[in-house]
Design a protein around this motif. Structure first.
Motif, PDB file in Angstrom:
ATOM      1  N   ILE A 219      55.014  35.778   0.767  1.00 44.65           N
ATOM      2  CA  ILE A 219      54.736  37.188   0.483  1.00 44.65           C
ATOM      3  C   ILE A 219      54.283  37.362  -0.965  1.00 44.65           C
ATOM      4  N   THR A 220      54.953  36.688  -1.883  1.00 44.04           N
ATOM      5  CA  THR A 220      54.562  36.770  -3.295  1.00 44.04           C
ATOM      6  C   THR A 220      53.137  36.278  -3.489  1.00 44.04           C
ATOM      7  N   ALA A 221      52.812  35.154  -2.864  1.00 45.56           N
ATOM      8  CA  ALA A 221      51.451  34.619  -2.958  1.00 45.56           C
ATOM      9  C   ALA A 221      50.439  35.589  -2.356  1.00 45.56           C
ATOM     10  N   ALA A 222      50.812  36.250  -1.268  1.00 43.92           N
ATOM     11  CA  ALA A 222      49.928  37.237  -0.648  1.00 43.92           C
ATOM     12  C   ALA A 222      49.644  38.389  -1.601  1.00 43.92           C
ATOM     13  N   HIS A 223      50.667  38.833  -2.309  1.00 43.59           N
ATOM     14  CA  HIS A 223      50.500  39.923  -3.279  1.00 43.59           C
ATOM     15  C   HIS A 223      49.626  39.496  -4.455  1.00 43.59           C
ATOM     16  N   ASN A 224      49.625  38.223  -4.752  1.00 47.76           N
ATOM     17  CA  ASN A 224      48.834  37.728  -5.882  1.00 47.76           C
ATOM     18  C   ASN A 224      47.363  37.503  -5.524  1.00 47.76           C
ATOM     19  N   GLU A 225      47.055  37.517  -4.234  1.00 47.48           N
ATOM     20  CA  GLU A 225      45.658  37.396  -3.820  1.00 47.48           C
ATOM     21  C   GLU A 225      44.904  38.687  -4.142  1.00 47.48           C
ATOM     22  N   THR A 226      43.632  38.561  -4.392  1.00 47.74           N
ATOM     23  CA  THR A 226      42.821  39.746  -4.696  1.00 47.74           C
ATOM     24  C   THR A 226      41.833  40.087  -3.589  1.00 47.74           C
ATOM     25  N   ALA A 227      41.580  39.154  -2.677  1.00 50.66           N
ATOM     26  CA  ALA A 227      40.607  39.396  -1.606  1.00 50.66           C
ATOM     27  C   ALA A 227      41.092  40.505  -0.678  1.00 50.66           C
ATOM     28  N   VAL A 228      40.162  41.333  -0.262  1.00 50.95           N
ATOM     29  CA  VAL A 228      40.463  42.417   0.680  1.00 50.95           C
ATOM     30  C   VAL A 228      39.579  42.243   1.915  1.00 50.95           C
ATOM     31  N   ILE A 229      40.201  42.214   3.077  1.00 54.12           N
ATOM     32  CA  ILE A 229      39.462  42.147   4.346  1.00 54.12           C
ATOM     33  C   ILE A 229      39.595  43.516   4.996  1.00 54.12           C
ATOM     34  N   SER A 230      38.538  44.284   4.993  1.00 55.45           N
ATOM     35  CA  SER A 230      38.595  45.697   5.365  1.00 55.45           C
ATOM     36  C   SER A 230      39.054  45.908   6.798  1.00 55.45           C
ATOM     37  N   LYS A 231      38.748  44.973   7.698  1.00 56.23           N
ATOM     38  CA  LYS A 231      39.122  45.144   9.110  1.00 56.23           C
ATOM     39  C   LYS A 231      40.632  45.113   9.305  1.00 56.23           C
ATOM     40  N   TYR A 232      41.370  44.608   8.332  1.00 57.58           N
ATOM     41  CA  TYR A 232      42.817  44.549   8.425  1.00 57.58           C
ATOM     42  C   TYR A 232      43.506  45.598   7.550  1.00 57.58           C
ATOM     43  N   GLU A 233      42.725  46.553   7.065  1.00 63.29           N
ATOM     44  CA  GLU A 233      43.267  47.629   6.234  1.00 63.29           C
ATOM     45  C   GLU A 233      43.089  48.968   6.961  1.00 63.29           C
ATOM     46  N   PHE A 234      44.069  49.848   6.799  1.00 64.24           N
ATOM     47  CA  PHE A 234      43.934  51.200   7.344  1.00 64.24           C
ATOM     48  C   PHE A 234      43.325  52.110   6.285  1.00 64.24           C
TER      49      PHE A 234
END
Length: 217
Positions: A202-217
């Motif tokens: 989870i910490t590593a996920a928060h440190n990522e900067t990439a955004v995949i719009s299909k998985y965002e509301f």
């Protein structure tokens, strides 16, 4: 033994990648990690370098390529036979395989409407047609496994095994979307979330900067 290498996608989004990664971390299997950001112009070329299916995860070992989360888990269980990746009891192991396969192939409404996104909180979102049915089935699996085989520990079959790795992304989905759980299911979810390995992911996920719009509301 030649070093294992695991090819994974974005930790914020890739539920399939989490499964073998978590299993290997929980059992202290040493491996190199190669992360490929998904849905970029370069993704397809990079994935095809490692993955016959063009998807993650992929396990590299000697001259072998093993792709697909459950296939990787099975390969690890056959390779490291001294490590209890499956529960030793035959009846419990049959159930373990059944629910792992069900998780692997089912719950399409949940997958499509509640994509994994470790960085966000969307309480109450994603409850499209069929999602609650999937949630109910999953929590029934958790409850039945915990009540029948879980007395020796906090996980589905007592100790952490492959089915816990298979269901871990669902726990993260339930957290993101604020899914209300009964006491047994919530205790199990808490056990998964309390794992340092899960918290590291989870910490590593928060440190990522990439955004995949299909998985965002």
């Amino acid at each position: 033994m030649t070093q294992l290498t695991l090819i994974i996608g974005n930790k914020n989004y890739s539920s399939w990648s989490l499964r073998p990664w978590l299993l290997m971390k929980q059992f202290n299997l040493e491996f190199a990690e190669i992360s490929i950001s998904l849905y970029t112009p370069e993704s397809r070329e990079l994935l095809q370098k490692y993955s016959p299916s063009g998807q993650v995860p992929v396990l590299l070992h000697n001259n072998l390529k093993v792709w697909d989360s459950l296939a990787i888990c099975e390969y690890l269980a056959e390779t490291f036979t001294d490590i209890p990746l499956w529960t030793p009891d035959k009846a419990a192991r049959a159930l373990s395989r059944s629910i792992s396969a069900e998780m692997h192939s089912g719950f399409q409404a949940l997958r499509q409407n509640m994509p994994m996104n470790c960085r966000k909180k969307y309480p109450g979102r994603g409850f499209a047609l069929g999602v609650q049915k999937d949630i109910d089935r999953i929590t029934t699996i958790w409850q039945e496994c915990r009540q029948k085989y879980g007395a020796g520990g906090k996980f589905l079959f007592g100790d952490f095994t492959i089915p816990d790795a298979m269901f871990a992304p669902v726990v993260l989905r339930f957290l993101t979307y604020g899914v209300q759980l009964n006491d047994i299911a919530q205790e199990y979810a808490n056990a998964i979330l309390s794992l340092p390995t899960v918290q590291n992911w989870i910490t590593a996920a928060h440190n990522e900067t990439a955004v995949i719009s299909k998985y965002e509301f």
